[in-house]
Design an enzyme around this catalytic site. Structure first.
Site, PDB file in Angstrom:
ATOM      1  N   GLY A   1     -22.582   0.284 -12.783  1.00  0.00           N
ATOM      2  CA  GLY A   1     -22.112   0.268 -11.308  1.00  0.00           C
ATOM      3  C   GLY A   1     -22.259   1.576 -10.562  1.00  0.00           C
ATOM      4  O   GLY A   1     -21.759   1.981  -9.592  1.00  0.00           O
ATOM      5  N   SER A   2     -23.321   2.726 -11.426  1.00  0.00           N
ATOM      6  CA  SER A   2     -23.351   4.007 -10.884  1.00  0.00           C
ATOM      7  C   SER A   2     -24.289   3.977  -9.400  1.00  0.00           C
ATOM      8  O   SER A   2     -24.137   4.453  -8.557  1.00  0.00           O
ATOM      9  CB  SER A   2     -24.166   5.067 -11.549  1.00  0.00           C
ATOM     10  OG  SER A   2     -25.549   4.360 -12.018  1.00  0.00           O
ATOM     11  N   ASN A   3     -25.131   2.775  -9.299  1.00  0.00           N
ATOM     12  CA  ASN A   3     -26.000   2.503  -8.031  1.00  0.00           C
ATOM     13  C   ASN A   3     -24.969   1.910  -7.171  1.00  0.00           C
ATOM     14  O   ASN A   3     -25.207   2.126  -5.963  1.00  0.00           O
ATOM     15  CB  ASN A   3     -27.086   1.584  -8.284  1.00  0.00           C
ATOM     16  CG  ASN A   3     -28.201   2.426  -8.762  1.00  0.00           C
ATOM     17  OD1 ASN A   3     -29.099   3.007  -8.312  1.00  0.00           O
ATOM     18  ND2 ASN A   3     -28.429   2.276 -10.200  1.00  0.00           N
TER      19      ASN A   3
ATOM     20  N   LYS B   1     -26.493 -23.691 -13.919  1.00  0.00           N
ATOM     21  CA  LYS B   1     -26.720 -22.377 -13.157  1.00  0.00           C
ATOM     22  C   LYS B   1     -26.889 -22.805 -11.785  1.00  0.00           C
ATOM     23  O   LYS B   1     -26.300 -21.797 -10.900  1.00  0.00           O
ATOM     24  CB  LYS B   1     -27.991 -22.076 -13.426  1.00  0.00           C
ATOM     25  CG  LYS B   1     -28.327 -20.470 -12.703  1.00  0.00           C
ATOM     26  CD  LYS B   1     -29.660 -19.830 -13.555  1.00  0.00           C
ATOM     27  CE  LYS B   1     -30.022 -18.751 -12.472  1.00  0.00           C
ATOM     28  NZ  LYS B   1     -31.019 -17.840 -13.097  1.00  0.00           N
TER      29      LYS B   1
ATOM     30  N   MET C   1     -28.062  -8.452 -14.072  1.00  0.00           N
ATOM     31  CA  MET C   1     -28.692  -8.654 -15.294  1.00  0.00           C
ATOM     32  C   MET C   1     -29.183 -10.138 -15.549  1.00  0.00           C
ATOM     33  O   MET C   1     -29.013 -10.508 -16.373  1.00  0.00           O
ATOM     34  CB  MET C   1     -28.087  -7.996 -16.620  1.00  0.00           C
ATOM     35  CG  MET C   1     -27.789  -6.721 -16.467  1.00  0.00           C
ATOM     36  SD  MET C   1     -29.458  -5.796 -16.395  1.00  0.00           S
ATOM     37  CE  MET C   1     -29.315  -4.000 -16.627  1.00  0.00           C
ATOM     38  N   ARG C   2     -29.372 -10.824 -14.055  1.00  0.00           N
ATOM     39  CA  ARG C   2     -29.632 -12.233 -14.389  1.00  0.00           C
ATOM     40  C   ARG C   2     -30.826 -12.467 -13.430  1.00  0.00           C
ATOM     41  O   ARG C   2     -31.096 -11.822 -12.404  1.00  0.00           O
ATOM     42  CB  ARG C   2     -28.585 -13.099 -13.793  1.00  0.00           C
ATOM     43  CG  ARG C   2     -27.567 -12.939 -14.864  1.00  0.00           C
ATOM     44  CD  ARG C   2     -26.485 -14.170 -14.609  1.00  0.00           C
ATOM     45  NE  ARG C   2     -25.384 -13.653 -15.485  1.00  0.00           N
ATOM     46  CZ  ARG C   2     -25.124 -14.237 -16.562  1.00  0.00           C
ATOM     47  NH1 ARG C   2     -26.097 -15.289 -17.160  1.00  0.00           N
ATOM     48  NH2 ARG C   2     -24.221 -14.193 -17.360  1.00  0.00           N
TER      49      ARG C   2
ATOM     50  N   ASN D   1     -33.839  -5.373  -5.083  1.00  0.00           N
ATOM     51  CA  ASN D   1     -33.414  -5.149  -6.200  1.00  0.00           C
ATOM     52  C   ASN D   1     -33.956  -3.677  -6.562  1.00  0.00           C
ATOM     53  O   ASN D   1     -35.049  -3.233  -5.950  1.00  0.00           O
ATOM     54  CB  ASN D   1     -34.260  -5.999  -7.410  1.00  0.00           C
ATOM     55  CG  ASN D   1     -33.869  -5.785  -8.856  1.00  0.00           C
ATOM     56  OD1 ASN D   1     -32.756  -5.552  -9.034  1.00  0.00           O
ATOM     57  ND2 ASN D   1     -34.794  -5.925  -9.866  1.00  0.00           N
TER      58      ASN D   1
ATOM     59  N   HIS E   1     -35.406  -1.203  -9.904  1.00  0.00           N
ATOM     60  CA  HIS E   1     -35.857  -1.353 -11.322  1.00  0.00           C
ATOM     61  C   HIS E   1     -36.283  -0.204 -11.913  1.00  0.00           C
ATOM     62  O   HIS E   1     -36.968   0.544 -11.085  1.00  0.00           O
ATOM     63  CB  HIS E   1     -36.898  -2.448 -11.342  1.00  0.00           C
ATOM     64  CG  HIS E   1     -37.426  -2.612 -12.823  1.00  0.00           C
ATOM     65  ND1 HIS E   1     -36.590  -3.305 -13.774  1.00  0.00           N
ATOM     66  CD2 HIS E   1     -38.387  -2.154 -13.549  1.00  0.00           C
ATOM     67  CE1 HIS E   1     -37.231  -3.188 -15.069  1.00  0.00           C
ATOM     68  NE2 HIS E   1     -38.221  -2.405 -14.782  1.00  0.00           N
TER      69      HIS E   1
HETATM   70  C1  GRF Z   1     -30.304   0.574 -13.223  1.00  0.00           C
HETATM   71  O1  GRF Z   1     -31.079   1.608 -13.874  1.00  0.00           O
HETATM   72  C2  GRF Z   1     -31.091  -0.378 -12.399  1.00  0.00           C
HETATM   73  O2  GRF Z   1     -32.350   0.363 -12.188  1.00  0.00           O
HETATM   74  C3  GRF Z   1     -31.108  -1.501 -13.230  1.00  0.00           C
HETATM   75  O3  GRF Z   1     -29.864  -1.327 -14.071  1.00  0.00           O
HETATM   76  C4  GRF Z   1     -29.560  -0.110 -14.113  1.00  0.00           C
HETATM   77  C5  GRF Z   1     -28.275  -0.265 -13.212  1.00  0.00           C
HETATM   78  O4  GRF Z   1     -27.410   1.178 -13.575  1.00  0.00           O
HETATM   79  N1  GRF Z   1     -31.626  -2.673 -12.472  1.00  0.00           N
HETATM   80  P1  GRF Z   1     -26.086   1.005 -12.976  1.00  0.00           P
HETATM   81  O5  GRF Z   1     -25.067  -0.029 -13.226  1.00  0.00           O
HETATM   82  O6  GRF Z   1     -26.328   0.953 -11.294  1.00  0.00           O
HETATM   83  O7  GRF Z   1     -25.368   2.306 -13.326  1.00  0.00           O
END
Ligand code: GRF
Length: 192
Positions: free
Chosen positions: A11-13, A64, A89-90, A106, A108
């Site tokens: 969850g850092s983002n 789903k 992650m889905r 999203n 990536h």
């Molecule tokens: C990030 O590197 C993002 O690009 C990818 O998953 C990672 C998530 O990191 N989709 P965080 O959970 O936000 O720390």
């Protein structure tokens, strides 16, 4: 404008988006953190940041479609305008894609279309490429496909370890994701 963030892990983002965009005092609120993993650290971050959070996963449902229908019901109940995937992650299925067409973004950790999938950073590192990066894109039915909004390069120095590369990638993510979401907020939830 009301935002939802979907995440599965650290969850850092999520944290970078909430703290950065709150500081900017935009006309935006973070109305929902949805997480599919019970032990994910992002749930703790949501509590600390005061963002309402829910956690459930497909195995709690018959299939789903039923899982995504419950997500959709909650998105509608909360009147969410834009969904930000931040380490979710889905694969997003047709139930959500159709209801939120062009409204799910999203991030990536590679220069797509190179190195899609779960291990974008490691795959680029192990492939020995000199340059990788970060991609922000709208999602479609594919895995890490969909119209690209922005890409930023990250050089891999010969002395970089995988851990150093991960830090470099995340630093770029935490800078550009809030910037792009800010642009979309100012544009009523759409791309320019
Ligand atoms: C990030 O590197 C993002 O690009 C990818 O998953 C990672 C998530 O990191 N989709 P965080 O959970 O936000 O720390």
């Amino acid at each position: 404008m009301k935002l939802a963030i979907f995440a599965s892990g650290n969850g850092s983002n999520f944290q970078a988006l909430v703290t950065n965009l709150r500081e900017k005092k935009l006309a935006v609120t973070f109305d929902w953190l949805f997480c599919d993993q019970p032990e994910a650290y992002v749930l703790q971050r949501a509590e600390e940041l005061g963002v309402p959070a829910s956690q459930f996963s497909p195995k709690d449902f018959a299939n789903k479609v039923a899982y995504e229908q419950e997500i959709l019901r909650q998105l509608r109940e909360r009147k969410i305008d834009l969904v930000i995937l931040a380490g979710y992650m889905r694969i997003v299925g047709p139930t959500l894609l159709t209801a939120f067409e062009n409204k799910i973004v999203n991030i990536h950790p590679s220069l797509l279309p190179n190195f899609p999938g779960l291990h974008g950073i490691r795959d680029a590192y192990e492939a020995g490429v000199a340059t990788t990066g970060v991609t922000v894109h709208l999602i479609d039915a594919g895995v890490d496909t969909g119209p690209i909004i922005r890409q930023e390069k990250v050089e891999i120095e010969p002395t970089d370890t995988l851990e150093i590369l991960e830090q470099k990638i995340h630093a770029v993510e935490h800078r550009i994701y809030p910037e792009i979401v800010e642009e979309m907020i100012k544009n009523g939830g759409y791309l320019k």
